[in-house]
Enzyme design. Sequence first.
Site, PDB file in Angstrom:
ATOM      1  N   ASN A   1     -31.012   2.481   8.590  1.00 27.17           N
ATOM      2  CA  ASN A   1     -32.272   1.771   8.327  1.00 27.17           C
ATOM      3  C   ASN A   1     -32.726   1.957   6.879  1.00 27.17           C
ATOM      4  OD1 ASN A   1     -32.725   0.731  11.055  1.00 27.17           O
ATOM      5  ND2 ASN A   1     -33.004   2.871  11.606  1.00 27.17           N
TER       6      ASN A   1
ATOM      7  N   THR B   1     -31.315  -3.712   9.011  1.00 24.43           N
ATOM      8  CA  THR B   1     -30.191  -4.322   8.295  1.00 24.43           C
ATOM      9  C   THR B   1     -29.270  -5.137   9.208  1.00 24.43           C
ATOM     10  OG1 THR B   1     -28.819  -2.340   8.612  1.00 24.43           O
ATOM     11  CG2 THR B   1     -30.183  -2.432   6.618  1.00 24.43           C
TER      12      THR B   1
ATOM     13  N   CYS C   1       0.850  -1.190   0.000  1.00 20.07           N
ATOM     14  CA  CYS C   1       0.000   0.000   0.000  1.00 20.07           C
ATOM     15  C   CYS C   1       0.888   1.244   0.000  1.00 20.07           C
ATOM     16  CB  CYS C   1      -0.928  -0.003   1.213  1.00 20.07           C
ATOM     17  SG  CYS C   1      -2.148   1.332   1.184  1.00 20.07           S
TER      18      CYS C   1
ATOM     19  N   THR D   1     -26.118   2.135  11.284  1.00 19.41           N
ATOM     20  CA  THR D   1     -27.213   1.889  10.334  1.00 19.41           C
ATOM     21  C   THR D   1     -28.030   3.155  10.152  1.00 19.41           C
ATOM     22  OG1 THR D   1     -29.144   0.515   9.830  1.00 19.41           O
ATOM     23  CG2 THR D   1     -28.798   1.086  12.139  1.00 19.41           C
TER      24      THR D   1
END
Length: 486
Positions: free
Chosen positions: A382, A392, A130, A380
């Site tokens: 939702n 979820t 990286c 979340t």
Amino acid sequence: MRHAVSPSENVENCSFAVTHLFKICAHCERLGKKDLGVRIPRPLGNGPSRFIPEKEILQVSKVDTRTQSIFEDAFAALGRLDNISLVMGFHPQYLESFLRTQHYLLQMDGPLSLHYRHYIGIMAAARHQCSYLVNLHVNDFLQVGGDPKWLNGLDGAPRKLQQLGELNKILAHRPWLLTKEHIEGLLKAEEHSWSLAELIHAVVLLTHYHSLASFTFGCGIMPEIHCDGGHTFRPPSVGHYCVCDIANGNNHHDSPFGSQEVCGGEVEVLMERMKQLQECRDDEEASQEEMATRFEREKTESMLVVTAEDEEWVPSRDISRHFEDPSYGYKDFSRRGEHVPTFRVQDYSWEDHGYSLVNRLYPDVGQMLDEKFQMAYNLTYNTMATHKDVDTSMLRRAIWNYIHCMFGIRYDDYDYGEINQLLDRSFKIYIKTMVCSPEKTTKRMYESFWRQFQHSEKVHVNLLLMEARMQAELLYALRAITRYMT
């Protein structure tokens, strides 16, 4: 990026300031300074990510005052705002926790000196080739007084850091092979010994940057314009555009991702499966024997998921000099003739064991890591694509547990049969590549899963993958340390 460099940072020449401000037509500026020999850099990419349209990323801070405030605080503290933070800005709650933890690991009081911390970050990021993170910490290493000779290669660093190379490669690629003997070798190395507190700090840094490399590749993070690989002095192929349009990003077409054909009803199918699985949960519960069988089946099937095209990755000398044994990489842990016992979370968990060990030897860090894990796991809105008021949690748990399953980690109370119902093959390929061989992640792979979902939701997925991977590595390392101590 326009906000990637502190105003106080020295720049090589005034041409950077011209490009940075994007106020004057670059074509006219170039003609006007032609005789002066001024070279004007331009960004190689369009924005912080190769995968996500720049306008979507920048729009976040414009409409969300909390995100804007976090960006300003980060810029004030570090003198820069890196592209990782800009992409994480889709989820300001998580970003705040992430930046707080990273700041503590790198800059606040701790067992390791500042230059050791950045050098360990270089070692960890280099394991996955990286260059973005390596270059970032090379600069930071030098700014805190690190010896430039160490950057010539790991063999130029102190013996104490060289001895960390074995732990680095095992944690990055095959953490299930870590034993208490590895820990003992570091703690009893005579004049080059690590203390327990130093080792905990090093382990947290290694796992942090292994997983952050996954996020970097998984989101297609681009170097900032002032960094290596972030700019070019070659004139663009302008076509019918004025160069000033290109400098200001006005030539950027809508991403083909938004207009490509997608599988109709993808989101609805996934929501229906979640509903059916919930109904099955309510109707009957599988026996412990069946749950164990489903885990072993999923673990075996995860071995058959190909991470990417079969090709040998040869890291550049600039990267490989920071670590040993470049050929050492991820290997599926249950290949024929090789068996590793399943890691049962009920026997050693982050909540009951790892958290307290870290907090005892490196105060406050266990708490910060726990908050960051919880933030990623429970985050979340939702929503799923255009659907609102959606629970979820089942999907988030499937993603988290699938990653741990790939590392041999089992939750006795989870039905692994749900994973195949919720995660399709293209998604599994992306997950396994990003977690196990992130340097092989491609834009095509990013675009091939969840085609109807928003980019912010895919970034959310990448946060889950990053934190689940970090916790998996930590569990193996902390268990080995605990076994040594007992």
